[in-house]
Design an enzyme around this catalytic site. Structure first.
Site, short mmCIF file in Angstrom:
data_model
loop_
_atom_site.label_atom_id
_atom_site.label_comp_id
_atom_site.label_asym_id
_atom_site.label_seq_id
_atom_site.Cartn_x
_atom_site.Cartn_y
_atom_site.Cartn_z
N THR A 1 0.83 -1.21 0.00
CA THR A 1 0.00 0.00 0.00
C THR A 1 0.86 1.26 0.00
O THR A 1 0.58 2.23 -0.71
CB THR A 1 -0.89 0.05 1.26
OG1 THR A 1 -1.58 -1.18 1.38
CG2 THR A 1 -1.90 1.18 1.17
N HIS B 1 -2.64 -2.70 -5.30
CA HIS B 1 -1.80 -3.82 -5.74
C HIS B 1 -2.70 -5.04 -5.88
O HIS B 1 -3.89 -4.97 -5.57
CB HIS B 1 -0.68 -4.09 -4.74
CG HIS B 1 -1.15 -4.13 -3.31
ND1 HIS B 1 -1.84 -5.19 -2.77
CD2 HIS B 1 -1.06 -3.20 -2.32
CE1 HIS B 1 -2.14 -4.92 -1.52
NE2 HIS B 1 -1.69 -3.72 -1.21
C1 GP9 Z 1 -2.40 -0.88 6.53
C2 GP9 Z 1 -2.78 -0.99 5.11
C3 GP9 Z 1 -2.54 -2.36 4.53
O1 GP9 Z 1 -2.41 0.39 7.07
O2 GP9 Z 1 -2.24 0.02 4.38
O3 GP9 Z 1 -1.27 -2.54 4.11
P1 GP9 Z 1 -0.75 -3.58 2.99
O4 GP9 Z 1 -0.52 -4.87 3.69
O5 GP9 Z 1 -1.78 -3.72 1.92
O6 GP9 Z 1 0.49 -2.93 2.50
MN MN Z 2 -2.68 -2.59 0.34
#
Ligand code: GP9
Ligand code: MN
Length: 661
Positions: A307, A483
């Site tokens: 993310t 993603h």
């Molecule tokens: C957590 C969220 C999820 O704050 O952004 O993270 P990811 O595992 O998808 O990188």
């Molecule tokens: Mn994510």
């Protein structure tokens, strides 16, 4: 340790020699640290396995540090032991006090900007100290008492043998600890997504060592660079700039920008039906709306930072790093990011996210990027019912966010990071009436459809809410799937989903096609439509800025405006693979996009494409690794002073202000 436990039966022998004192120090310190983990920090420990890891994680550092006392002989042995105990206790306590205020752990960068942090802490520091804090120094006092009163003989001859033995033991214990942690949370160190997680799995002391190594590495890279290094990058970027299309440039000038990260949202769900039901009816309708730019050949380009990498790309138009996450490892870098660019033309920039601010080190990164506000979990109603795995569910998230949004000065930039559609995708009873289809034998894949449906419905409600609050017409709403959601571990089920014949396997080509994520720009009143250009996450920023009437030609970016006739349609992935309208390059081989067949040899121009992708990734790495933006200020851009931004625990008044409808 065992000998020590045996000696406890006969208390007179407890302090036979320095070895007994060492063992006592290790045991007391171990229990004290564990007690602090349980009572002072919110580490989110779940299940017995994580509890066990938490219990054992202080041991390796205790043995390592106290073992150093064997370096000395004579009085030096116990003095060193006491000194080390004091230093470690002080460090633990400093972390406790810091955490009480910041909900975060001490790091090298936070210490280096101590002046600034101290300023905010000083007013409330007394309130942060509790009478029972003396227990955090209890072991120090006990050891001190024994050393003064009951002098134990020192180990004279074999001290180095002991030293080696304990260093070796410490390393072994640490490796076991790390092994267990990796079993529970793969790629813990390489992804290092959250300080809370690192402390939960490895403990405060090992975390500190890790933090020092990471930061020293980064500082060394910084020190080696100089202003000349940026010249090559500047020339490269200027030569690759894509002029905006005058038909779109400035079309959304002055509007609010709402940029939504749609967790794990892959593009194959668009128009996909299970049991004759549309999985994402709202997004399907948006994709056909004449006011939506819908890009159906859009790919995510994230690396280990997931993310946060996606965020990084649309904030900076640079690639993420090949290892680790820029958000974690390079948060102190100079940035010329989307929020700062928009702030400087009169916007107010904000992040909305129903998780805690330390995740992906966001609270540090956003300071470098210049976000005015970071509305994290502290601002939301994080009740049991409203949350699942990483945080707030999307329906309450959007709902509560609009309440905050209404209070913001306009025009605003709101980056919203959704969460519900995160692996392993299970929803709670009552969250949605969309059933989990029994489409495949893989429950993760089946649940994905339900959870996507929930996200789709949450979005619909959000759009309605924006309309009801007069925030719709004067905004543009940009949505991107950050993603993939379904990894290649689920290929068998995915083969069925994408309509492969029974027994037919997924190829590397198929896997790359599935890296398409949703990308739409919904711009009420603006003539748009479906666009088949190939593009990726680094292209988001120039596209949006041009729509808002801000030319990006002076910014060092790796992407280009997707609406420009000069847009570069070669979309690199972080590992050097890429897609273009004609070819897919994966695992050193070219595939024809029309047939999906592997080509026997590289097509004409193939080498040039491979090299151009390498060059683009290299240029981006240069900027990030060497922190080159500190040597380059785009014309008209005011460098961001990260000290001016901070996302402290909100006061009662601030919470009340933002949370009242
Ligand atoms: C957590 C969220 C999820 O704050 O952004 O993270 P990811 O595992 O998808 O990188
Ligand atoms: Mn994510």
């Amino acid at each position: 340790m065992l000998t020590f436990i045996k000696t406890l039966k006969n208390p007179k022998q407890v302090f036979k020699n320095h070895y007994s004192l060492f063992s006592l120090a290790v045991i007391l310190f171990w229990f004290k640290s564990y007690f602090a983990y349980q009572t002072e920090f919110k580490l989110g420990v779940e299940g017995w396995f994580q509890q066990f890891i938490l219990l054992i994680n202080p041991i390796s550092s205790a043995i390592l540090f106290f073992g150093l006392s064997f370096l000395f002989k004579g009085k030096g042995q116990s003095r060193m032991l006491i000194f080390i105990n004091f230093a470690l206790s002080f460090w633990l306590y400093a972390n406790i006090v810091y955490y009480r205020f910041y909900n975060d752990f001490l790091t090298l960068p936070s210490l280096l900007s101590a002046q600034d942090n101290a300023g905010q802490l000083s007013g409330s520091v007394m309130a942060l100290l509790k009478w029972y804090d003396i227990t955090y120094f209890a072991d120090f006092l006990i050891l001190f008492y024994f050393v003064r009163k009951k002098k134990a003989p020192t180990i004279e001859k074999d001290n180095i043998v002991y030293l080696k033995r304990y260093l070796f033991t410490a390393i072994c214990v640490f490796l076991i600890n790390l092994g267990l942690a990796e079993m529970d949370r793969p790629q813990l160190l390489s992804r290092s997504f959250d300080r809370n997680y690192l402390v939960k799995y490895l403990g405060t002391y090992n975390f500190t060592i890790y933090d020092i190594i990471q930061n020293t590495k980064s500082m060394a890279q910084n020190a080696l660079a100089n202003s000349e290094d940026v010249v090559a990058v500047e020339n490269y970027v200027k030569a690759n700039y894509a002029e905006p299309d005058p038909n779109y440039f400035g079309k959304a000038k002055g509007r609010n920008l709402i940029l939504i990260s749609l967790e794990s949202l892959q593009n194959f769900v668009i128009d996909y039906k299970v049991n004759d039901m549309e999985v994402s009816p709202f997004l399907n309708s948006l994709s056909k709306d004449s006011n939506t730019f819908y890009f159906d050949n859009f790919f995510h380009q994230t690396g280990q930072g997931k993310t946060s990498d996606a965020e990084f790309m649309n904030d900076t138009s640079l690639f993420p790093m090949s290892q680790g996450a820029v958000y974690v490892n390079k948060a102190q870098n100079v940035q010329q990011a989307l929020p700062a660019i928009l702030n400087q033309v009169g916007y107010n920039s904000n992040v909305f996210h129903g998780n805690y601010k330390t995740f992906w080190n966001r609270n540090e990164m956003y300071r470098s990027m210049g976000y005015n506000n970071f509305f994290d979990a502290e601002y939301y109603n994080m009740t049991e019912e409203n949350t699942k795995n990483y945080g707030l569910k999307d329906v309450p998230f959007f709902d509560e966010s609009v309440t905050i949004m209404k209070k913001l000065p306009q025009p605003f930039f709101a980056k919203m990071i959704t969460l519900s559609n995160h692996f392993p995708f299970g929803m709670d009873e009552g969250d949605t009436d969309f059933p989990v289809p029994e489409l495949t034998d893989d429950s993760v894949v089946n649940q994905y459809f339900q959870s996507v449906h929930y996200l789709d419905d949450a979005l619909k409600q959000f759009f309605d809410n924006l309309k009801a609050n007069g925030l719709y017409d004067n905004s543009i709403i940009v949505m991107y799937g950050d993603h993939y959601g379904i990894s290649s571990n689920h290929d068998e089920a995915m083969a069925k989903v994408i309509g492969k014949e029974e027994g037919e396997e997924m190829t590397p080509f198929d896997e790359i096609q599935l890296q398409r994520t949703v990308f739409m720009i919904h711009a009420p009143g603006i003539k748009a439509g479906v666009n088949h250009n190939y593009a990726g996450e680094v292209d988001i920023r120039p596209t949006i800025l041009h729509l808002l009437g801000i030319d990006t030609k002076n910014y060092l970016e790796m992407g280009s405006d997707m609406l420009s006739p000069e847009h570069n349609q070669i979309v690199p992935f972080r590992n050097g693979d890429f897609v273009s309208p004609q070819y897919t390059f994966v695992g050193e081989k070219f595939y024809d996009n029309l047939t999906g067949e592997k080509l026997p040899e590289n097509p004409e121009g193939g080498e040039v494409m491979i090299e151009s992708v390498k060059e683009r990734l290299n240029m981006s790495d240069e900027i990030i690794e060497k922190n080159l933006l500190r040597f380059y200020t785009p014309a008209g851009f005011l460098p961001v002073d990260r000290q001016k931004y901070n996302y402290l625990k909100p006061t009662e008044e601030k919470l009340k202000f933002y949370k009242t409808k």
